[in-house]
Design a protein around this motif. Sequence first.
Motif, mmCIF file in Angstrom:
data_model
loop_
_atom_site.group_PDB
_atom_site.id
_atom_site.type_symbol
_atom_site.label_atom_id
_atom_site.label_comp_id
_atom_site.label_asym_id
_atom_site.label_seq_id
_atom_site.Cartn_x
_atom_site.Cartn_y
_atom_site.Cartn_z
ATOM 1 N N ALA A 63 0.791 -1.225 0.000
ATOM 2 C CA ALA A 63 0.000 0.000 0.000
ATOM 3 C C ALA A 63 0.834 1.291 0.000
ATOM 4 C CB ALA A 63 -0.978 -0.006 1.175
ATOM 5 N N PRO A 64 1.885 1.435 0.823
ATOM 6 C CA PRO A 64 2.648 2.691 0.820
ATOM 7 C C PRO A 64 3.400 2.950 -0.483
ATOM 8 C CG PRO A 64 3.031 1.459 2.855
ATOM 9 C CD PRO A 64 2.344 0.535 1.903
ATOM 10 N N LEU A 65 3.558 1.918 -1.323
ATOM 11 C CA LEU A 65 4.323 2.063 -2.555
ATOM 12 C C LEU A 65 3.440 2.060 -3.799
ATOM 13 C CD1 LEU A 65 7.230 -0.380 -1.628
ATOM 14 C CD2 LEU A 65 7.311 2.118 -1.643
ATOM 15 N N PHE A 66 2.132 2.094 -3.594
ATOM 16 C CA PHE A 66 1.195 2.106 -4.719
ATOM 17 C C PHE A 66 1.121 3.525 -5.289
ATOM 18 C CE2 PHE A 66 -2.846 1.940 -6.925
ATOM 19 C CZ PHE A 66 -2.910 0.627 -7.388
ATOM 20 N N ASP A 67 1.188 3.644 -6.611
ATOM 21 C CA ASP A 67 1.043 4.960 -7.231
ATOM 22 C C ASP A 67 0.210 4.842 -8.501
ATOM 23 O OD1 ASP A 67 2.725 3.871 -9.135
ATOM 24 O OD2 ASP A 67 4.245 5.445 -9.027
ATOM 25 N N GLU A 68 0.071 5.968 -9.201
ATOM 26 C CA GLU A 68 -0.790 6.011 -10.384
ATOM 27 C C GLU A 68 -0.290 5.064 -11.465
ATOM 28 O OE1 GLU A 68 -2.115 7.075 -14.322
ATOM 29 O OE2 GLU A 68 -0.077 7.430 -13.568
ATOM 30 N N THR A 69 1.024 4.929 -11.598
ATOM 31 C CA THR A 69 1.582 4.050 -12.616
ATOM 32 C C THR A 69 1.209 2.595 -12.336
ATOM 33 O OG1 THR A 69 3.445 5.525 -13.039
ATOM 34 C CG2 THR A 69 3.710 3.231 -13.692
ATOM 35 N N VAL A 70 1.358 2.166 -11.090
ATOM 36 C CA VAL A 70 0.977 0.805 -10.732
ATOM 37 C C VAL A 70 -0.505 0.587 -11.014
ATOM 38 C CG1 VAL A 70 0.812 -0.894 -8.882
ATOM 39 C CG2 VAL A 70 2.785 0.627 -8.980
ATOM 40 N N GLY A 71 -1.336 1.512 -10.567
ATOM 41 C CA GLY A 71 -2.772 1.378 -10.771
ATOM 42 C C GLY A 71 -3.147 1.287 -12.238
ATOM 43 N N ARG A 72 -2.523 2.131 -13.066
ATOM 44 C CA ARG A 72 -2.845 2.148 -14.498
ATOM 45 C C ARG A 72 -2.465 0.829 -15.169
ATOM 46 N NH1 ARG A 72 -0.028 6.068 -15.691
ATOM 47 N NH2 ARG A 72 1.710 5.174 -16.878
ATOM 48 N N HIS A 73 -1.295 0.323 -14.849
ATOM 49 C CA HIS A 73 -0.840 -0.887 -15.514
ATOM 50 C C HIS A 73 -1.510 -2.142 -14.962
ATOM 51 C CE1 HIS A 73 2.252 0.591 -18.294
ATOM 52 N NE2 HIS A 73 2.414 1.567 -17.419
ATOM 53 N N VAL A 74 -1.882 -2.130 -13.694
ATOM 54 C CA VAL A 74 -2.674 -3.239 -13.169
ATOM 55 C C VAL A 74 -4.002 -3.308 -13.913
ATOM 56 C CG1 VAL A 74 -3.975 -4.067 -11.179
ATOM 57 C CG2 VAL A 74 -1.597 -3.348 -10.900
ATOM 58 N N GLY A 75 -4.635 -2.145 -14.099
ATOM 59 C CA GLY A 75 -5.892 -2.107 -14.836
ATOM 60 C C GLY A 75 -5.731 -2.558 -16.274
ATOM 61 N N ALA A 76 -4.673 -2.096 -16.935
ATOM 62 C CA ALA A 76 -4.443 -2.476 -18.322
ATOM 63 C C ALA A 76 -4.205 -3.979 -18.450
ATOM 64 C CB ALA A 76 -3.246 -1.710 -18.880
ATOM 65 N N GLY A 77 -3.556 -4.566 -17.434
ATOM 66 C CA GLY A 77 -3.284 -5.995 -17.473
ATOM 67 C C GLY A 77 -4.532 -6.848 -17.377
ATOM 68 N N MET A 78 -5.649 -6.244 -16.940
ATOM 69 C CA MET A 78 -6.895 -6.980 -16.817
ATOM 70 C C MET A 78 -7.752 -6.934 -18.073
ATOM 71 S SD MET A 78 -8.052 -5.968 -12.943
ATOM 72 C CE MET A 78 -6.995 -6.351 -11.554
ATOM 73 N N GLU A 79 -7.327 -6.181 -19.071
ATOM 74 C CA GLU A 79 -8.114 -6.073 -20.301
ATOM 75 C C GLU A 79 -8.243 -7.442 -20.960
ATOM 76 O OE1 GLU A 79 -6.389 -3.138 -22.820
ATOM 77 O OE2 GLU A 79 -6.722 -1.498 -21.405
ATOM 78 N N GLY A 80 -9.440 -7.811 -21.300
ATOM 79 C CA GLY A 80 -9.695 -9.090 -21.941
ATOM 80 C C GLY A 80 -9.891 -10.245 -20.980
#
Length: 213
Positions: free
Chosen positions: A36-53
Amino acid sequence: MGTIHIDLFATLDLVGQAPGDSEEDPDGFPFGGWQAPLFDETVGRHVGAGMEGMDALLLGRKTYDIFAAFWPNQVDGVDGGIATLFNSLPKYVASRGNPDLDWAGSTQLAPDLVSAVHELRDKHEHVHVIGSLNLVQTLLHERLFDRLDLWLFPLVLGVGKKVFDGGVVPANLMLLEPPVTSSTGAVLLRYGLGAGTPGVGDMRREDRGVGSS
């Protein structure tokens, strides 16, 4: 044939236990929530992108219980998009016991995990395994995965369940795209399962390395 994606968060010493919060998987582990303390916008964006499909979830019993207690109540929360996706997908649970499958769309896999996973590949295009370290050990040992998305965070904990603890077999992996680095130093490595087993060579030779015969 569909693909099996393994999605993991780990520290530099490859601890993958309880990244989300202190209640996730305590079991004598004092660092629950380390991500949690190391989560940022980049992590969030790419985690979301990895779920596509993604069109199915494959989970171990413990991770399933954690998810089933959490995600149905998060549709209006900060991760509402993920909650909506997870709640709508078919969920498959690998368990030798008798899990409570109240989460809509949940099914327990047959005891023969290898055959069951092959059947999932026939039914779905992109099956994702999230967390579920015990299940991941089996998938790695049986080479029953096609892609490994591994987030490495700049922490060393020295204790906890590790991603590659026991059971793995020698395998080649291929980096599918350049690594992604977050503002906090987390690195995303996306690998595909390669053919064969690791080769060996001689670092003393001049013709060592890529391109040598």
